[in-house]
Design a protein around this motif. Structure first.
Motif, PDB file in Angstrom:
ATOM      1  N   VAL A 159      17.084  35.067  -1.105  1.00 52.61           N
ATOM      2  CA  VAL A 159      17.507  35.564   0.200  1.00 52.61           C
ATOM      3  C   VAL A 159      16.779  36.876   0.488  1.00 52.61           C
ATOM      4  O   VAL A 159      16.848  37.826  -0.297  1.00 52.61           O
ATOM      5  CB  VAL A 159      19.030  35.764   0.260  1.00 52.61           C
ATOM      6  N   LEU A 160      16.093  36.927   1.626  1.00 58.15           N
ATOM      7  CA  LEU A 160      15.337  38.116   2.012  1.00 58.15           C
ATOM      8  C   LEU A 160      16.150  39.068   2.863  1.00 58.15           C
ATOM      9  O   LEU A 160      15.913  40.277   2.854  1.00 58.15           O
ATOM     10  CB  LEU A 160      14.075  37.700   2.768  1.00 58.15           C
ATOM     11  N   GLY A 161      17.097  38.532   3.621  1.00 56.88           N
ATOM     12  CA  GLY A 161      17.905  39.396   4.458  1.00 56.88           C
ATOM     13  C   GLY A 161      18.786  38.621   5.395  1.00 56.88           C
ATOM     14  O   GLY A 161      18.650  37.407   5.559  1.00 56.88           O
ATOM     15  N   THR A 162      19.724  39.317   6.031  1.00 54.22           N
ATOM     16  CA  THR A 162      20.613  38.726   7.036  1.00 54.22           C
ATOM     17  C   THR A 162      20.702  39.675   8.225  1.00 54.22           C
ATOM     18  O   THR A 162      20.498  40.882   8.109  1.00 54.22           O
ATOM     19  CB  THR A 162      22.025  38.466   6.488  1.00 54.22           C
ATOM     20  N   HIS A 163      21.020  39.088   9.369  1.00 56.63           N
ATOM     21  CA  HIS A 163      21.221  39.863  10.592  1.00 56.63           C
ATOM     22  C   HIS A 163      22.299  39.159  11.401  1.00 56.63           C
ATOM     23  O   HIS A 163      22.256  37.940  11.578  1.00 56.63           O
ATOM     24  CB  HIS A 163      19.932  39.946  11.410  1.00 56.63           C
ATOM     25  N   SER A 164      23.259  39.934  11.916  1.00 55.22           N
ATOM     26  CA  SER A 164      24.379  39.354  12.638  1.00 55.22           C
ATOM     27  C   SER A 164      24.531  40.034  13.986  1.00 55.22           C
ATOM     28  O   SER A 164      24.341  41.250  14.113  1.00 55.22           O
ATOM     29  CB  SER A 164      25.665  39.514  11.826  1.00 55.22           C
ATOM     30  N   GLU A 165      24.864  39.240  15.019  1.00 52.81           N
ATOM     31  CA  GLU A 165      25.170  39.800  16.333  1.00 52.81           C
ATOM     32  C   GLU A 165      26.078  38.845  17.090  1.00 52.81           C
ATOM     33  O   GLU A 165      26.170  37.665  16.752  1.00 52.81           O
ATOM     34  CB  GLU A 165      23.901  40.096  17.121  1.00 52.81           C
ATOM     35  N   VAL A 166      26.740  39.360  18.121  1.00 54.16           N
ATOM     36  CA  VAL A 166      27.656  38.565  18.930  1.00 54.16           C
ATOM     37  C   VAL A 166      26.904  38.027  20.141  1.00 54.16           C
ATOM     38  O   VAL A 166      26.159  38.746  20.806  1.00 54.16           O
ATOM     39  CB  VAL A 166      28.876  39.398  19.375  1.00 54.16           C
ATOM     40  N   PHE A 167      27.098  36.729  20.409  1.00 60.38           N
ATOM     41  CA  PHE A 167      26.441  36.052  21.519  1.00 60.38           C
ATOM     42  C   PHE A 167      27.493  35.568  22.503  1.00 60.38           C
ATOM     43  O   PHE A 167      28.491  34.964  22.118  1.00 60.38           O
ATOM     44  CB  PHE A 167      25.635  34.859  20.991  1.00 60.38           C
ATOM     45  N   ALA A 168      27.275  35.831  23.790  1.00 55.06           N
ATOM     46  CA  ALA A 168      28.162  35.353  24.843  1.00 55.06           C
ATOM     47  C   ALA A 168      27.479  34.210  25.580  1.00 55.06           C
ATOM     48  O   ALA A 168      26.523  34.446  26.329  1.00 55.06           O
ATOM     49  CB  ALA A 168      28.503  36.473  25.806  1.00 55.06           C
TER      50      ALA A 168
END
Length: 211
Positions: free
Chosen positions: A182-191
């Motif tokens: 695993v190189l990385g993760t990114h999280s965000e909220v989508f509407a």
């Protein structure tokens, strides 16, 4: 009143068709995923797109960048739409759980939301297949809706479905167990841009097969 039967993934996306692209075609996290993937791909890379949908944006953008894309989808309607939208790519009507490919045959695999209607054991098995299919140094670009949920009934764009997923930590553990780094993760909220569709968290996980 009797509970409505949950539709299969093929039934769901046959019914939604191009309407999916209207509501969910360009989540920002998928744009980010594609930018990051294009930055690490070799020229004319072989890319496998799981759950390729309408072919947009993933297959369309990767093909335009000169890569050789094969998309897999269980929906005949989606395969037909994708073939028309992205004639430079190849699309196959199949279930990734039964589809096979030679080892080390793909420079990258992208998987943008295809696992949400698979049982956890099936997702784990597919992740192991992906690890075998990737060349050493090959990349996995995965986007999902992270949650601790297994076979949970929900409404999706007016259709009853059953959803299964992992938390971010549990997904990272499954990807690592499959043999990928695993190189990385990114999280965000989508509407979503569809009336009645609720905002949801989107998680991008990037990984690679060790050299």
């Amino acid at each position: 009143m009797a509970e409505r039967r949950a539709v299969t993934a093929a039934e769901l996306f046959d019914a939604i068709g191009a309407g999916y692209e209207d509501a969910f075609g360009r989540p920002p996290v998928v744009d980010r995923a594609l930018r990051e993937l294009r930055a690490v791909l070799p020229p004319q890379a072989r890319v496998l797109d799981l759950g390729s949908g309408t072919g947009r944006p993933a297959a369309e953008e990767l093909t335009a960048a000169g890569h050789h894309v094969t998309g897999l989808d269980v929906s005949p309607v989606m395969v037909e739409l994708a073939s028309a939208n992205v004639p430079g790519a190849q699309f196959v009507l199949t279930d990734v759980r039964t589809w096979s490919s030679p080892p080390e045959s793909w420079d990258a695999v992208c998987a943008y939301f295809p696992f949400l209607q698979l049982p956890r054991a099936d997702t784990e098995a597919v992740l192991a297949k992906i690890a075998r299919w990737l060349v050493p140094g090959g990349h996995l670009s995965l986007v999902t809706v992270p949650m601790d949920a297994e076979d949970v009934p929900v409404e999706f764009l007016g259709h009853p479905v059953r959803i299964t997923s992992f938390t971010a930590e549990a997904l990272r553990a499954r990807v690592t167990a499959a043999g990928l780094e695993v190189l990385g993760t990114h999280s965000e909220v989508f509407a979503p841009g569809k009336p009645g569709a609720r905002p949801e968290e989107h998680l991008l996980l990037t990984a690679r097969r060790p050299e």
